[in-house]
Design an enzyme around this catalytic site. Sequence first.
Site, PDB file in Angstrom:
ATOM      1  N   SER A  55       4.331  -0.569  -0.200  1.00  0.00           N
ATOM      2  CA  SER A  55       3.209  -0.119   0.477  1.00  0.00           C
ATOM      3  C   SER A  55       3.274   1.218   0.976  1.00  0.00           C
ATOM      4  O   SER A  55       4.374   1.702   1.018  1.00  0.00           O
ATOM      5  CB  SER A  55       2.862  -1.134   1.653  1.00  0.00           C
ATOM      6  N   TYR A  63       5.100  -5.239   9.485  1.00  0.00           N
ATOM      7  CA  TYR A  63       4.664  -5.253   7.981  1.00  0.00           C
ATOM      8  C   TYR A  63       5.399  -4.104   7.649  1.00  0.00           C
ATOM      9  O   TYR A  63       6.135  -4.271   6.342  1.00  0.00           O
ATOM     10  CB  TYR A  63       3.243  -5.224   7.795  1.00  0.00           C
TER      11      TYR A  63
END
Length: 290
Positions: A137, A150
């Site tokens: 990501s 995350y």
Amino acid sequence: MAPLVWLITGSSTGLGLCLARVALAAGHKVIATSRDPSKTPEAVAEIESTGSGKWMQLDVSAEDLEQRIATMVQVFGTVDVLVNNAGYATGGALEDVTLASVRAQMETNLFGPVRTMKALIPHMRERGSGTIVNVTSTEGISAAPGISMYGASKHALEAVSEALQGELAPFGIRTLIVEPGGMRTSFLQPEKVAENLPPISAPYKGTMVQHVLDAVLAQHGTQMLDPERSAKRIVEAVAGGGEGWPENRETYLRLPLGKECVGRIDAKVRMLQDNVKAMEGIWSTVDFEA
């Protein structure tokens, strides 16, 4: 290139499902997986109706993951491409998140991919070929306030992938990091996010934590990154074809996807360069004299 066998985690929606469709359309074979196939019967039927697709249950945090991976290798006799796509995001200020939620985040986003890779690397090494695709990501490049865990899980997967490139290249195994920006999928559906987002505590209301989380949640349904186009580029990165690719595409470790991702990369590079330059009077004084 001859048809490849793809094993894709997190195939029920979004990028994973698009990858399965694109790979099948390109003539490959696909083992699509999800934690609960009964929740997406139409997707399961679609993939299996092709004759080259098989849908199997797989929870990357389950105790029996390794046994299930071994069974999947037998479906088509091999696995040429592993795509670690399954994952979710935990939000909130670090002070507000529970250790249990941190462990669960790492179990899925980091230890899940590590376990699938450990299960399949011996198979690929013995065959002398294979590709491991780890979907990270923009948060794995530059972590934002309010999404620290995350970001940590994706940073860690990037680090593992960097090291793997050197470990596995001698055995003919390629490692590829896919770095998407905000993608228009169900990833930020309010009901999904609510499960993993504790209330913002009083000290963090009105701070960067709240600003970032509000901005992220507001993106749902308006993200610029197209999962179908992204899936097509990932399949091309592995199997060839397509336009606009640099020479020797297989030598590159990272596949950035979307303008948002590249903007975050550029900003991170500038920040690191500025930091190093500003600290030159310090870092240049601490080595032993030659």
